[in-house]
Motif scaffolding. Structure first.
Motif, short mmCIF file in Angstrom:
data_model
loop_
_atom_site.label_atom_id
_atom_site.label_comp_id
_atom_site.label_asym_id
_atom_site.label_seq_id
_atom_site.Cartn_x
_atom_site.Cartn_y
_atom_site.Cartn_z
N PRO A 191 0.82 -1.22 0.00
CA PRO A 191 0.00 0.00 0.00
C PRO A 191 0.85 1.26 0.00
N LYS A 192 0.37 2.27 -0.69
CA LYS A 192 1.12 3.52 -0.83
C LYS A 192 1.40 4.17 0.52
N MET A 193 0.47 4.00 1.48
CA MET A 193 0.67 4.63 2.78
C MET A 193 1.85 4.04 3.53
N LEU A 194 2.30 2.84 3.14
CA LEU A 194 3.49 2.29 3.78
C LEU A 194 4.69 3.19 3.55
N ALA A 195 4.74 3.84 2.38
CA ALA A 195 5.85 4.76 2.09
C ALA A 195 5.84 5.93 3.07
N SER A 196 4.65 6.45 3.38
CA SER A 196 4.56 7.57 4.31
C SER A 196 4.97 7.15 5.72
N LEU A 197 4.49 5.99 6.16
CA LEU A 197 4.84 5.52 7.49
C LEU A 197 6.32 5.13 7.56
N PHE A 198 6.83 4.52 6.51
CA PHE A 198 8.26 4.23 6.40
C PHE A 198 9.06 5.51 6.57
N SER A 199 8.62 6.58 5.89
CA SER A 199 9.34 7.85 5.92
C SER A 199 9.30 8.50 7.29
N VAL A 200 8.11 8.57 7.90
CA VAL A 200 8.03 9.27 9.18
C VAL A 200 8.82 8.53 10.25
N GLU A 201 8.82 7.19 10.19
CA GLU A 201 9.59 6.45 11.19
C GLU A 201 11.09 6.55 10.93
N MET A 202 11.48 6.52 9.65
CA MET A 202 12.90 6.65 9.32
C MET A 202 13.44 8.00 9.78
N TRP A 203 12.70 9.06 9.50
CA TRP A 203 13.18 10.39 9.89
C TRP A 203 13.08 10.61 11.39
N GLU A 204 12.08 9.98 12.03
CA GLU A 204 12.02 10.08 13.49
C GLU A 204 13.22 9.39 14.13
N ARG A 205 13.58 8.21 13.62
CA ARG A 205 14.76 7.52 14.14
C ARG A 205 16.04 8.27 13.79
N PHE A 206 16.06 8.89 12.60
CA PHE A 206 17.19 9.74 12.23
C PHE A 206 17.36 10.84 13.26
N SER A 207 16.26 11.51 13.59
CA SER A 207 16.34 12.64 14.52
C SER A 207 16.64 12.16 15.94
N PHE A 208 15.99 11.06 16.35
CA PHE A 208 16.16 10.58 17.73
C PHE A 208 17.59 10.11 17.97
N TYR A 209 18.08 9.21 17.12
CA TYR A 209 19.42 8.68 17.33
C TYR A 209 20.49 9.70 16.96
N GLY A 210 20.16 10.59 16.03
CA GLY A 210 21.10 11.67 15.73
C GLY A 210 21.29 12.58 16.93
N MET A 211 20.19 12.97 17.57
CA MET A 211 20.27 13.78 18.78
C MET A 211 20.96 13.03 19.90
N GLN A 212 20.58 11.75 20.09
CA GLN A 212 21.15 10.98 21.19
C GLN A 212 22.65 10.75 21.00
N GLY A 213 23.09 10.70 19.74
CA GLY A 213 24.49 10.47 19.46
C GLY A 213 25.41 11.57 19.97
N ILE A 214 24.88 12.81 20.08
CA ILE A 214 25.72 13.93 20.54
C ILE A 214 25.23 14.51 21.87
N LEU A 215 24.16 13.94 22.43
CA LEU A 215 23.55 14.52 23.63
C LEU A 215 24.49 14.52 24.83
N LEU A 216 25.11 13.39 25.12
CA LEU A 216 25.99 13.32 26.29
C LEU A 216 27.15 14.29 26.16
N TYR A 217 27.73 14.39 24.96
CA TYR A 217 28.85 15.33 24.76
C TYR A 217 28.40 16.77 25.01
N TYR A 218 27.19 17.10 24.55
CA TYR A 218 26.66 18.45 24.76
C TYR A 218 26.54 18.76 26.25
#
Length: 508
Positions: free
Chosen positions: A42-69
Motif C-alpha cells: 500500500p502507498k501509505m506504507l511509504a509515508s509511514l516508512f518515511s516518518v519512522e525513518m526520519w524520526e529515528r534519524f532525529s532521535f538517534y542523531g540527537m542521542q548520538g551527541i547529547l551526552l557530549y553536549y
C-alpha cells in the motif's frame, strides 16, 4: 538502547495484542490487497516508512551527541555538567522514553486513536529538537528532552500499529511490509549519528540538533500529505473511555502532575537523584502491575505460575539493558576519550560509533530469525536464550579488560565488541517480547507487555547510573565488576531454567 530491533517489535506486539482483545469486523479482516503502488505494498506504507525513518534519524542523531553536549566545557560548546551526572541524566531520559510509551499506547487506545497520537507526537518531537537547537543552556536542554522523550514514546507506541492497519488479517504481504518498515528504522538509526556527529564537530552542537529537527520536519511533511489515505481502522479508538470516566481519569492525571511538580519544586527530586528516582518509579510500577495480576480473580492457577516464571526473566532483561544501553553513556565517553578514531589522517567523529550497531542489526537480524525457524522445536527455551544474551553482554564488557590502560583502543576492537552487543540483543530483545505475550494471563496481555517495557525503562536508567561509576584512570574494576556480575546472573538463570520452564506450563 534497544536499538532498532526493539523499536519495531515493541509496538508490533502491542498491536497484535490489541487485535486479540478487540473484535475484528468482517471488513477489517477482508481488507482488499489491491493497492500495490509501493513495491507491491500500500502507498501509505511509504509515508509511514518515511516518518519512522526520519524520526529515528532525529532521535538517534540527537542521542548520538547529547551526552557530549551535556559534559563538554563551554569552550567546547557544551554545558559543563559533571560527566557522571550527565551520564545519569541521559540514562534517566532514556528510561523516561520507555515509560512514556505506555502513556502513548493508552492515549491511542482510550481517547484519540493511533493516527492522531502519532501525528501529535511527531510535532512534539520536532518542537523538542528545535528547542535544543535554538534555546541556549539548561532551559533548552530541559524543554528539548521533555518534548522529544514524551513524543518518542507516543510515536513508538503507534507507528507500527498503523502499519498493521494497512493489511487485512490474511494478507500475505504483512510480514514483508513490516520488514520494509523495519529497514526504514535501521536506515534512520544508521544515518542520524553520522550526520549530526559530523555537523557537531564541524559547526557545533546546535547545528547538529537543528539537523535532527529538519529530519523530523521532512518526515512529518511526507506523512501529512498522505495521512488521509489511512484506512478507517487507523482513526478508530479501540476501547473508548466512557464519558462518565473522563473526569475521574482527568483528576488522576492532574494529581500525578501535582505530585511531580511538588517533588521537583521542593528539590526532593533533582538532577542528582533523577536517575535513581526514575529507577524506583519503574520498579514501583512493575510491582504494582504484578500485584494487580496476582490478586485478580480472572487469573487462573496456571497463569499465576507463568507470571512467577516471568519475574526472573524481567530481572534478566533489566540487567541486559543496563549493559546494552551503555552505548549512549559509557561507550559514548569511551569513544570520545579512549578510542583511536584516526582514519588515514582524519579523525572520525565519536558519535559515528553509534551507527555501528544498526549496521550489524541490518545484516544479522534476518539470519537469527531464519536460524530459529530452521531449528523449530529444537531451539533453546526462552530462559536459555535470555541467559545467552546476558552472558554475551557480560563477555562483551570483559573484552574491554585487555584494552584497559593508557594506550588508545583500536577502532576494530570496539567494532568487535559492538558486534557482541548486537548478537546479545538478538538473543534477548525479540525473545523477551514474544515470551511476555506467551506467559501473559488472558485478561492481562497488555499489562505483561507493559512489564517488559518497564524492564527496558529500568535497565536504560541503570545504564546511566552505572556509567557514572566509570573512571578512565582506573578502568579494570568497572569492566570486571559489570561484566562479571552479568556472567554470574547468566549462569544462575541457565541453572534455574528447568524450574522456570516447569512454571511456564508448556510455554517454550
Amino acid at each position: 538502547m534497544p536499538r532498532a530491533f526493539i523499536d519495531v517489535t515493541m509496538p508490533a506486539v502491542s498491536a497484535s495484542i490489541e487485535k486479540m482483545s478487540t473484535p475484528q469486523t468482517t471488513a477489517e479482516s477482508a481488507k482488499p490487497a489491491g493497492d500495490t503502488s509501493f513495491f507491491g505494498h500500500p502507498k501509505m506504507l511509504a509515508s509511514l516508512f518515511s516518518v519512522e525513518m526520519w524520526e529515528r534519524f532525529s532521535f538517534y542523531g540527537m542521542q548520538g551527541i547529547l551526552l557530549y553536549y551535556m559534559y563538554f566545557t563551554a569552550e567546547q560548546g557544551g554545558l559543563s555538567i559533571d560527566q557522571g551526572l550527565a551520564a545519569g541524566l541521559v540514562g534517566a531520559y532514556g528510561g523516561g522514553v520507555y515509560l512514556s510509551t505506555i502513556l502513548g499506547a493508552w492515549l491511542a487506545d482510550r481517547l484519540f486513536g493511533s493516527e492522531k497520537v502519532l501525528f501529535g507526537s511527531a510535532i512534539m518531537i520536532m518542537a523538542g529538537h528545535i528547542a535544543l537547537a535554538l534555546l541556549p543552556g539548561i532551559p533548552g536542554l530541559i524543554a528539548g528532552l521533555v518534548l522529544v522523550g514524551i513524543g518518542s514514546g507516543g510515536l513508538k507506541a503507534n507507528a507500527t500499529a498503523l502499519v498493521g492497519s494497512l493489511y487485512g488479517e490474511k494478507d500475505e504481504r504483512r510480514d514483508a511490509g513490516f520488514s520494509i518498515f523495519y529497514m526504514g528504522i535501521n536506515i534512520g538509526g544508521l544515518i542520524g549519528p553520522l550526520v549530526t556527529g559530523w555537523l557537531q564537530t564541524s559547526y557545533g552542537f546546535h547545528v547538529g540538533f537543528g539537523a535532527a529537527a529538519v529530519g523530523m520536519a521532512i518526515g512529518l511533511v511526507i506523512y501529512s500529505l498522505g495521512r488521509k489515505r489511512l484506512p478507517e481502522e487507523a482513526h478508530r479508538v479501540p476501547n473508548p473511555l466512557p464519558a462518565k470516566d473522563r473526569t475521574k481519569y482527568g483528576l488522576i492525571f492532574l494529581a500525578i502532575l501535582i505530585v511531580v511538580a511538588v517533588l521537583l519544586g521542593t528539590g526532593l527530586v533533582n538532577a542528582n537523584n533523577l536517575a535513581s528516582s526514575m529507577a524506583y518509579a519503574a520498579i514501583g510500577a512493575a510491582v504494582i502491575y504484578l500485584f494487580l495480576i496476582f490478586r485478580s480473580p480472572l487469573v487462573t492457577g496456571v497463569e499465576r505460575k507463568r507470571v512467577i516464571a516471568f519475574i526472573p526473566l524481567f530481572i534478566a532483561s533489566a540487567g541486559f539493558w543496563a549493559l546494552f544501553q551503555q552505548q549512549f553513556t559509557f561507550i559514548a565517553v569511551y569513544s570520545q576519550e579512549k578510542l583511536d578514531r584516526n582514519l588515514f589522517g582524519w579523525e572520525m567523529p565519536a558519535a559515528w560509533v553509534q551507527s555501528i550497531n544498526p549496521v550489524f542489526i541490518i545484516i544479522f537480524a534476518g539470519v537469527m530469525a531464519a536460524l530459529w525457524t530452521k531449528l523449530g522445536s529444537k531451539q533453546p527455551s526462552s530462559p536459555l536464550k535470555f541467559s545467552a544474551g546476558l552472558l554475551i553482554m557480560g563477555l562483551a564488557f570483559l573484552a574491554f579488560i585487555p584494552l584497559a590502560g593508557e594506550d588508545k583502543t583500536p577502532l576494530l576492537a570496539l567494532v568487535g565488541i559492538l558486534f557482541m552487543f548486537t548478537l546479545a540483543e538478538l538473543f534477548l530483545s525479540p525473545i523477551g517480547l514474544s515470551v511476555s505475550t506467551k506467559l501473559a494471563p488472558q485478561a492481562f496481555h497488555t499489562q505483561m507487555v507493559a512489564l517488559f517495557f518497564l524492564s527496558v525503562s529500568l535497565g536504560t536508567t541503570l545504564a546511566g547510573i552505572l556509567a557514572g561509576l566509570y573512571n578512565p584512570e582506573d578502568e579494570l574494576p568497572y569492566f570486571l565488576g559489570i561484566g562479571g556480575v552479568a556472567v554470574v546472573l547468566a549462569v544462575g538463570l541457565a541453572a534455574a531454567s528447568p524450574a522456570i520452564k516447569k512454571l511456564m506450563g508448556g510455554v517454550r
